[in-house]
Design an enzyme around this catalytic site. Structure first.
Site, PDB file in Angstrom:
ATOM      1  N   GLN A   1       1.132  -0.811  -0.046  1.00 21.71           N
ATOM      2  CA  GLN A   1      -0.051  -0.670  -0.585  1.00 21.71           C
ATOM      3  C   GLN A   1       0.970   0.998  -0.217  1.00 21.71           C
ATOM      4  O   GLN A   1       1.302   1.271   0.803  1.00 21.71           O
ATOM      5  CB  GLN A   1      -1.296   0.106   1.739  1.00 21.71           C
ATOM      6  CG  GLN A   1      -1.762   1.550   1.073  1.00 21.71           C
ATOM      7  CD  GLN A   1      -2.667   1.492   0.150  1.00 21.71           C
ATOM      8  OE1 GLN A   1      -2.987   1.273  -0.254  1.00 21.71           O
ATOM      9  NE2 GLN A   1      -2.854   2.848  -0.263  1.00 21.71           N
TER      10      GLN A   1
ATOM     11  N   TYR B   1      -7.422  -0.510   3.825  1.00 22.46           N
ATOM     12  CA  TYR B   1      -7.698   0.518   3.129  1.00 22.46           C
ATOM     13  C   TYR B   1      -9.079  -0.474   2.242  1.00 22.46           C
ATOM     14  O   TYR B   1      -9.100  -1.261   2.359  1.00 22.46           O
ATOM     15  CB  TYR B   1      -7.253   1.174   1.975  1.00 22.46           C
ATOM     16  CG  TYR B   1      -6.261   1.583   3.191  1.00 22.46           C
ATOM     17  CD1 TYR B   1      -6.565   2.890   3.109  1.00 22.46           C
ATOM     18  CD2 TYR B   1      -5.081   1.714   2.218  1.00 22.46           C
ATOM     19  CE1 TYR B   1      -5.665   4.017   4.023  1.00 22.46           C
ATOM     20  CE2 TYR B   1      -4.128   2.126   3.349  1.00 22.46           C
ATOM     21  CZ  TYR B   1      -4.653   3.390   3.843  1.00 22.46           C
ATOM     22  OH  TYR B   1      -3.857   4.080   5.007  1.00 22.46           O
TER      23      TYR B   1
ATOM     24  N   GLY C   1     -10.564  -0.048  -0.402  1.00 20.97           N
ATOM     25  CA  GLY C   1      -9.618  -0.286  -1.664  1.00 20.97           C
ATOM     26  C   GLY C   1      -9.165   0.910  -2.417  1.00 20.97           C
ATOM     27  O   GLY C   1      -8.186   1.413  -2.040  1.00 20.97           O
ATOM     28  N   MET C   2      -7.672   0.222  -3.438  1.00 21.77           N
ATOM     29  CA  MET C   2      -6.396   1.393  -3.327  1.00 21.77           C
ATOM     30  C   MET C   2      -6.768   0.590  -5.120  1.00 21.77           C
ATOM     31  O   MET C   2      -6.556   0.435  -5.376  1.00 21.77           O
ATOM     32  CB  MET C   2      -5.590   0.641  -2.957  1.00 21.77           C
ATOM     33  CG  MET C   2      -4.523   1.788  -3.089  1.00 21.77           C
ATOM     34  SD  MET C   2      -4.236   3.380  -2.925  1.00 21.77           S
ATOM     35  CE  MET C   2      -3.379   3.777  -4.157  1.00 21.77           C
ATOM     36  N   GLU C   3      -6.257   2.409  -5.666  1.00 25.08           N
ATOM     37  CA  GLU C   3      -6.493   3.007  -6.934  1.00 25.08           C
ATOM     38  C   GLU C   3      -5.615   2.155  -7.821  1.00 25.08           C
ATOM     39  O   GLU C   3      -4.894   2.938  -9.043  1.00 25.08           O
ATOM     40  CB  GLU C   3      -7.747   3.908  -7.375  1.00 25.08           C
ATOM     41  CG  GLU C   3      -6.365   5.191  -7.220  1.00 25.08           C
ATOM     42  CD  GLU C   3      -6.630   5.478  -6.004  1.00 25.08           C
ATOM     43  OE1 GLU C   3      -7.261   4.801  -5.234  1.00 25.08           O
ATOM     44  OE2 GLU C   3      -6.163   6.876  -5.443  1.00 25.08           O
TER      45      GLU C   3
ATOM     46  N   HIS D   1     -16.147   3.923  -7.649  1.00 20.88           N
ATOM     47  CA  HIS D   1     -14.787   4.861  -6.683  1.00 20.88           C
ATOM     48  C   HIS D   1     -13.132   4.028  -7.556  1.00 20.88           C
ATOM     49  O   HIS D   1     -12.639   5.138  -7.812  1.00 20.88           O
ATOM     50  CB  HIS D   1     -15.208   4.625  -5.474  1.00 20.88           C
ATOM     51  CG  HIS D   1     -14.415   4.937  -4.826  1.00 20.88           C
ATOM     52  ND1 HIS D   1     -14.560   6.710  -4.438  1.00 20.88           N
ATOM     53  CD2 HIS D   1     -12.360   5.379  -4.752  1.00 20.88           C
ATOM     54  CE1 HIS D   1     -13.841   7.758  -3.532  1.00 20.88           C
ATOM     55  NE2 HIS D   1     -12.540   6.610  -3.896  1.00 20.88           N
TER      56      HIS D   1
ATOM     57  N   GLU E   1      -9.693  12.606  -4.767  1.00 18.70           N
ATOM     58  CA  GLU E   1     -11.124  12.009  -4.306  1.00 18.70           C
ATOM     59  C   GLU E   1     -12.215  12.905  -3.775  1.00 18.70           C
ATOM     60  O   GLU E   1     -13.097  12.379  -3.665  1.00 18.70           O
ATOM     61  CB  GLU E   1     -10.484  12.081  -2.240  1.00 18.70           C
ATOM     62  CG  GLU E   1      -9.351  11.514  -1.899  1.00 18.70           C
ATOM     63  CD  GLU E   1      -9.389   9.239  -3.005  1.00 18.70           C
ATOM     64  OE1 GLU E   1     -10.533   8.895  -3.186  1.00 18.70           O
ATOM     65  OE2 GLU E   1      -8.354   8.786  -2.852  1.00 18.70           O
TER      66      GLU E   1
ATOM     67  N   ASP F   1      -3.667  18.772  13.431  1.00 11.47           N
ATOM     68  CA  ASP F   1      -4.713  17.765  14.387  1.00 11.47           C
ATOM     69  C   ASP F   1      -5.421  17.583  13.392  1.00 11.47           C
ATOM     70  O   ASP F   1      -6.301  16.633  13.541  1.00 11.47           O
ATOM     71  CB  ASP F   1      -4.442  17.932  16.071  1.00 11.47           C
ATOM     72  CG  ASP F   1      -2.752  17.123  15.976  1.00 11.47           C
ATOM     73  OD1 ASP F   1      -1.879  16.985  15.329  1.00 11.47           O
ATOM     74  OD2 ASP F   1      -2.485  18.269  17.098  1.00 11.47           O
TER      75      ASP F   1
ATOM     76  N   ARG G   1      -9.626  -3.547   8.146  1.00 10.18           N
ATOM     77  CA  ARG G   1      -9.838  -2.764   7.511  1.00 10.18           C
ATOM     78  C   ARG G   1      -9.646  -1.728   8.543  1.00 10.18           C
ATOM     79  O   ARG G   1     -10.881  -1.632   9.353  1.00 10.18           O
ATOM     80  CB  ARG G   1     -11.311  -2.147   6.709  1.00 10.18           C
ATOM     81  CG  ARG G   1     -10.598  -2.509   5.464  1.00 10.18           C
ATOM     82  CD  ARG G   1     -12.130  -2.475   4.466  1.00 10.18           C
ATOM     83  NE  ARG G   1     -13.070  -1.520   5.024  1.00 10.18           N
ATOM     84  CZ  ARG G   1     -14.529  -1.462   4.304  1.00 10.18           C
ATOM     85  NH1 ARG G   1     -14.827  -3.080   3.775  1.00 10.18           N
ATOM     86  NH2 ARG G   1     -15.397  -0.586   4.649  1.00 10.18           N
TER      87      ARG G   1
HETATM   88 ZN   LIG Z   1     -10.586   7.246  -3.453  1.00  3.72          ZN
END
Ligand SMILES: [Zn+2]
Length: 636
Positions: free
Chosen positions: A168, A296, A298-300, A324, A347, A402, A584
């Site tokens: 990742q 996560y 999903g990861m693109e 997405h 995003e 923060d 997740r």
């Molecule tokens: Zn995204």
């Protein structure tokens, strides 16, 4: 990526150390375009191509081999290359001359920053001081502590027989498995040779061949330039099954049939997306279903989105995540934010495109439901994020680090684009969208560049609809402008009404029309229950609707947050199962937080976490530990 939750604290750490980083690296002309999260001197050298030759050593939990960077010199007087690394051991650094001759180069690490990692300084030998093109080879080895790589033992996989590795890289973790310029401002093509145990298959964010021979040696090429955060690798007992002509699924064999069923609409989605947003520029679009522990949703990763198996609900109810990740093939992978401060450009745009895809492929009603749930998350976020950091594109100088939150980028960005679509009309806005993706294809963009482009092509081109000041309000002001479109959903309104009626005893649980509901409506129903329901009522509801036994991870998340908040002890055992079933961050972290904040269960939350943390990704563990620490600090 879909709904990252660790980004906020990472940014917090980065921003607290701006001053020391500025000393390492000269600022760019526009301070807003400066990447504060990379040590690389990209104003002096820019990488064009990367070649990897790596071996996956599962025993040592390390990748070792070489990375060869083809770089272009931007400034003639520059004599030292600075790369990003984290927990990487360098064996040698050398320059390869056009003649093939290799020249060893002096290299040293700079001071380690707890989050940024360690800058690697490489001096140019005299022989290459005047060269415009440089080929730099680094022989290295990763650490088991690599924040990008998760080495899963066989017992944490679906098949229980073979180990599994996956990466990742977003946002700044590529540097923990490849020494490189780890900034989205630099795009590179890459090639890779990956050596694995012969029974395993390697896949990458590249030209995977579904029919490749499994022999432990795999070649990849990614001919389209990508930012470093899209470098991705997975190795495991991975097999392929097709969905459509250009789409398919990679996963462990145990998850293959369920995955093909769940994601059967992927080919249709791809074709629909092309018709709406312009050509898909990446060749194939495949999905990799990982083992359960992944931080996560999903990861693109280009050509190969990585997805969590917690999406395998059996009812295709969670496929908006595929919409997405697919939409990122345009917003993010094709047109990339220049720095992480401009994250809304990927995003926010992607959440908007996801919404549009859901309308066409499923229904307006379903898209409305997801829109409302996103809006509600945004409102919750506004309660905890300082006004200054509620801007889509906060100026870093103003930052209250923060408070920096990804939710704003997703849902406020989405609402901004829906607002523009509404003001200019769908046809005009769609033309703008296609032109935008075409004009900036394979480029990077700041919020300010986007604003100028928006002004030229939409605001000023169709005057009297939205002023530049109104657009600036979205980018730089807190909260939502007064004329924002507030999402509504008839289905969710009806579910909320049912929650009120059942809570007050006006209707029986058997009269709640759950069979007609989407999982989204069910989540909204659970969230809308009275705050002071008795244990008996909650037991009755759980028994009737099977909430504690749901296979839908999002319904489980919603329910167990309520269980934790209400100290509903009869469901504790199932809550524990939920925490040990999923890795997740989104599914488990809020449940721990709800427990820790209910006034009496902080210790229980810590015990449950101690028992489950072995199956979580390091990033998930860090984010939960941080949440516990904050809660404890707030109590004292
Ligand atoms: Zn995204």
């Amino acid at each position: 990526m879909k709904r990252l939750t660790t980004f906020s604290f990472l940014v917090a750490f980065f921003l607290t150390s701006l001053s020391c980083m500025q000393a390492e690296k000269p600022a760019a002309a526009d301070p807003r375009a400066h990447d504060y999260f990379s040590f690389a001197n990209t104003d002096q050298f820019v990488t064009k191509h990367l070649s990897l030759d790596l071996t996956a050593d599962f025993e040592a939990e390390a990748l070792y081999g070489s990375a060869t960077l083809e770089m272009r010199r931007v400034r003639t007087e520059a004599t030292e290359i600075i790369l990003d690394t984290r927990d990487i051991a360098i064996e040698t650094a050398s320059f390869i001359l056009p003649s093939g001759e290799t020249l060893k180069a002096e290299n040293r690490f700079g001071e380690t920053h707890s989050i940024m990692g360690t800058p690697l300084f490489i001096r140019l030998p005299a022989e290459v001081r005047d060269a415009e093109e440089l080929t730099l080879r680094i022989d290295y080895r990763t650490s088991p502590r690599s924040t990008a790589l998760q080495w899963l033992p066989a017992e944490l996989t679906a098949g229980l027989e073979h180990p599994f590795l996956f990466s990742q890289s977003q946002a700044i973790h590529a540097r923990s498995w490849v020494p490189l310029q780890d900034t989205p401002a630099v795009r590179i093509t890459y090639a890779a040779t990956i050596h694995t145990p012969p029974e395993l298959l390697a896949v990458m964010s590249a030209d995977n061949d579904p029919a490749v021979e499994r022999d432990g040696n795999y070649e990849f090429a990614m001919p389209q330039p990508i930012p470093s955060y899209l470098l991705a690798i997975a190795v495991g007992n991975i097999y392929f099954a097709p969905i459509g002509d250009e789409t398919g699924v990679y996963s462990e064999p145990e998850l293959l049939d369920a995955s093909v069923f769940e994601f059967a609409d992927t080919q249709t989605m791809l074709e629909t997306a092309e018709a709406m947003f312009g050509p898909y520029q990446w060749g194939r679009y495949d999905l990799l279903i990982r083992p359960p522990s992944f931080p996560y949703v999903g990861m693109e990763n280009p050509r190969l989105s990585f997805l969590t198996p917690s999406l395998l609900a059996g009812d295709r109810s969670l496929v908006s995540v595929v919409a997405h990740e697919l939409a990122h093939s345009w917003s993010g992978n094709l047109v990339t934010n220049a720095t992480w401060r401009d994250g809304w450009l990927i995003e926010g745009w992607t959440s908007y495109l996801e919404h549009r895809l859901m309308q066409v492929i499923y229904s307006e009603a379903r898209a409305d439901e997801e829109n409302v749930l996103g809006y509600r998350e945004l409102l919750l976020d506004f309660n905890t994020v300082s006004p200054r950091m509620q801007a889509l594109a906060p100026t870093l100088e103003q930052g209250d680090p923060d408070d920096f939150q990804g939710i704003i980028h997703y849902h406020k960005g989405n609402l901004f684009l829906q607002y523009l679509e509404n003001a200019f009309g769908r046809e005009t806005f769609d033309s703008f969208t296609r032109k935008y993706f075409s004009d900036f294809a394979f480029g990077t963009i700041t919020s300010e560049l986007f604003l100028d482009y928006l002004d030229d092509n939409l605001l000023s081109a169709y005057p009297g609809k939205v002023s530049r000041e109104q657009a600036e309000q979205w980018l730089y002001e807190p909260g939502l402008p007064d004329d924002a479109l507030i999402p509504t959903s008839k289905n969710l309104d009806a579910a909320a009404e049912m929650a009120v009626l059942w809570s007050s005893g006006e209707i029986d649980v058997a009269d709640v029309p759950v069979a007609e509901w989407s999982p989204q409506a069910m989540r909204h129903f659970i969230d809308s229950l009275d705050s002071d329901l008795s244990t008996e009522k909650l037991n009755e509801l759980d028994a009737a609707l099977g909430l504690s036994d749901t296979n839908n991870a999002e319904i489980g998340r919603t329910w167990f947050i309520q269980v934790a908040r209400r100290q509903h002890r009869p469901a504790d055992a199932k809550l524990t199962q939920h925490l040990q079933r999923y890795g997740r961050t989104r599914l488990v972290r809020p449940v721990y937080i709800a427990l820790a904040q209910n006034g009496s269960d902080l210790e229980l939350a810590k015990e449950l976490f101690a028992a489950a943390r072995g199956i979580y990704h390091p990033l998930t563990n860090i984010s939960i530990e941080t949440a516990f620490r904050r809660i404890q600090e707030a109590e004292h």
